[in-house]
Scaffold this active site. Sequence first.
Site, PDB file in Angstrom:
ATOM      1  CG  ASP A  32      -2.087  11.020  25.742  1.00  0.00           C
ATOM      2  OD1 ASP A  32      -2.537  10.830  24.593  1.00  0.00           O
ATOM      3  OD2 ASP A  32      -2.792  11.255  26.731  1.00  0.00           O
ATOM      4  CE  LYS A 115      11.510  29.998  48.425  1.00  0.00           C
ATOM      5  NZ  LYS A 115      10.279  29.287  48.585  1.00  0.00           N
ATOM      6  NE  ARG A 136      10.377  23.137  40.297  1.00  0.00           N
ATOM      7  CZ  ARG A 136      10.859  21.983  40.700  1.00  0.00           C
ATOM      8  NH1 ARG A 136      10.059  21.052  41.151  1.00  0.00           N
ATOM      9  NH2 ARG A 136      12.150  21.737  40.649  1.00  0.00           N
ATOM     10  CD  GLU A 173       5.657  30.675  43.766  1.00  0.00           C
ATOM     11  OE1 GLU A 173       6.371  30.797  42.760  1.00  0.00           O
ATOM     12  OE2 GLU A 173       5.719  29.700  44.533  1.00  0.00           O
ATOM     13  CE  LYS A 314      11.971  27.974  52.582  1.00  0.00           C
ATOM     14  NZ  LYS A 314      11.620  26.593  52.259  1.00  0.00           N
ATOM     15  CB  CYS A 408      10.466  -2.244  78.415  1.00  0.00           C
ATOM     16  SG  CYS A 408       9.252  -2.267  77.081  1.00  0.00           S
ATOM     17  CB  CYS A 432       8.677  -6.485  74.449  1.00  0.00           C
ATOM     18  SG  CYS A 432       8.009  -4.830  74.425  1.00  0.00           S
TER      19      CYS A 432
END
Length: 672
Positions: A32, A115, A136, A173, A314, A408, A432
Site C-alpha cells: 500500500d 475554536k 488530520r 471541524e 484558548k 516515611c 522501605c
Amino acid sequence: MKKIKYQINKLRQKILKYDYFYHTLDQPIISDPEYDYLLNQLYDLELKHKEFVTSDSPTQKIGSNLLNKFKKIRHFFPMLSLENTFDLNGYVKFENRIKKKFINESVIDFCCELKIDGIAVSLIYELGTLVRAATRGDGYFGENITKNIKTIKSIPIQLKGCNIPKRLEVRGEVFMLKSDFLQLNNIDSTVKKKHFSNPRNIAAGSLRQIDAQITAKRKLMFFCHGFNFFEEIIYFKTHYEVLIQLKNWGIPINKEMLICSNYLEVLNFYKKFEKNRLSFDFDIDGIVVKVNSLYFQKKLGSNNKSPRWAIAFKYSSKEEVTKLNDIKFEVGRTGVITPVAYFNPVYISGVLIKKASLYNKNEINKLNLHFNDYIIIKRSGDVIPKIINVVKNKRLTNAKKIFFPIYCPVCNSKLMSNKEEKIIRCLSGLICDAQKKKIFCHFFSKNALDANGLGPKVINELIQKKIVLNLIDFFYLTEEQLKDIENVGKKKSIKIIKTIVKSKKTTMSRFIYALGIFSVGEIIGQKLSNYFNTCNNLINASKQELESIDGIGKVVANNIFNYFSIFENRRLVKRLIEILNIIPCSKHSINNKMTRIFNKDIVITGVFKEYSRNELKKILLKLGARINNRVSQKTELLIYGEKVGSKFLEAKKFNIKMINEKEFYFLINNTN
Ligand code: IVH
C-alpha cells in the site's frame, strides 16, 4: 516538458497496472505505501503541470481508488496545528509580531472565529463533487474517511452555485452537539461501554467506524474554517470573503465571526464567548484569530508546526469545586515522596477526575490545605488535574491542617529534603517496602532484565509473605515457594522460574538501568556501559571520572557515585554480578566513534525480522546514533523493515538515504 509528460504517462501506466492486480485479480503486487507513493508522485506532478491532467488519470478517480478502509492518504497541503496562547499577553505578542512585519500598512485586519472542539478533517471537491475526505493524521498523512464523511448530512456531496474551482480543499471541524451526546449516552449502551466521555471523543470514534452506517446514526455536524485552492483565484482577497463564498456553495460555516483590527476588539470577542460558551450546544475551547488578508497570510507563511498568520487564544479549562477527602503521600521507586490529593469525583471537560498530584512540599504549604477543605480543581494545560485553590470560607472551624510528613509513611524512616525542599525522599531504598516493590518490579521489567511472567502482583505477594527479602532471593526461588502465591499453579511457577533463569543473561547497559539508580535511565545506562566496559570499573569510578563522560552531568555523576558509595548497594551489585551472566559492552560500542552510525540522526520504520524495534533501537544507541521518531530534513538515515508506513514516504520526499534490514546488518558488521 516532454520529459514531464513522459514521467506522468509512465506513472499512470504503472498505477493502472497495479490497480488491475489489486481490484480485478484481487492479487496486489505492491504494498500500500508503495502504491500511495506512486499515486502521490503523480498528484505532485499534475499539480505542478495542470496542462497534463486528463479525465482518465488515476488521480481523478481518487474517491474510488482510495476508498479502502482507512487507507492512509497524503494531504495535498500539510494540515498544520495552531500556535496557542492562554492569555492576552501571548495574543498581543502575536499581534505585534504581525504588525511589525507589515509596519507600513495602516491597518491589519484579523478574522476572529470560535475554536470548535472537534475533529479536524480535510474534504476534497473535484468539479464541485466531494471525492475524498481525510482525518488530520500526522499532518502529512491522514486516514481516508470518505465513506463516513458522506453520511454527515450538513456536508454537501455536490456544491451548488457557480464559479466552483476544478479542485478545492475544504477544512473544518466535525463535532457532535452536546444534546445529541447526552441523548446517545442514554440510549446506546455500546457508547457507554466504550466510555466516550465527551462529545469530541465520540465524534472521533464515530468518524472512524468501519461500518459507515454507524457513523450515519451518530448525528455528526460540521463547520468549515479553512480552505486551499489548487490554482490562484485572484478575486478573493480575504479569508472572510472565502468563507462566505464557501457558505454560498453550500458548506456550513459558523456564523460567529468578527473582523477586528486590534487586541482590544479581539479581547471583547474572546470575553463575549468565554461567558457564553456553556450556553452553546457544542463545545468551544477558545477563539482562533487569523490575519484576514490572504496576501499577508501568504507573506507570513508557516513554520513546520503552524502557520504564522493564526493563533488559538484558548479558554482555560473549566474549574470545579469539590471536597478533599484525603492526601496520601506516595513513595516512588527512588524514594521521592509525592502527595496525592483524593477528592469527590468531578467531571471536567468530560473527564471524571478523582485525584491530583501536588508535586512537592512547597505546593502543600502554598495551598495551606486542611482535611475536608473545599478545593478548586482544573485541568492544567487542559489535561493534568491540579488543585488551584481552596474555598476558605467553606472551611470547618476545627479543620485539621495537612502537614508534609517527617517520616516515611511506609517504613517510618526520617525523610530527607534537598536544599530548596523541592524533592523530599526516603533514603531507605530496599529497607522501605514501597520502594522495594517498585525496585524489584523495575529490575525485572521489559527494558531491564525482562523477566516477563514475573509481574507486580506476584512480586508484591512474594514480598508480603517474606519469601523474597532482596533481589538475590529471586534467583533461588523454588516451585514449592511459588505455589503459595495466589493464582500461581504448578505450570505458572515453572514458567516464572524459567523466565528468571533466562533473565540472568543480560547486557551491561540493561543491568545498570535495572539497578534503578536515581536519574539513570536507559540512555545513561548505555553511556556508562560504553565507557566502562565492565561493571567493576563502574563501581569503582570516581566522581571526576563519571563527570568526564560525555552526556553525564554533575548531578547524575553525583547520584551514581552516591549509589555505589553505600556499602549495601556495592555488596548487592557484586553478588548480582556473580549470579548473572552480564555481557560486557561489545566492541562496536566501545569503538562507536568509528562506525558510520555514530552521531547520525536515524529513524526506523516498519517491522524487522531479526530484532524487535526496541532491540534495534538499543543496538543503534549502542553505536552512538541519535534516534528520532519523526522524519525531518535533519534525518540522515532511514532504516526500514517490512510493512513500512508514512515515514518511508516522508524520507523519500526529503531524499533521505534509506537502507533495508539486510543492508543495515551489512553496514554494522563491516564498519570501522
Ligand atoms: S484554523 C493550521 N479555525 O483547532 C490550522 N482551526 O488546535 C488552522 N479548530 O487543527 C486551523 N476551530 O482543527 C481553525 N475556527 C477554527 C477552528 C480550528 C477549531 C481546530 C483545528 C486545528 C486545531 C488546532
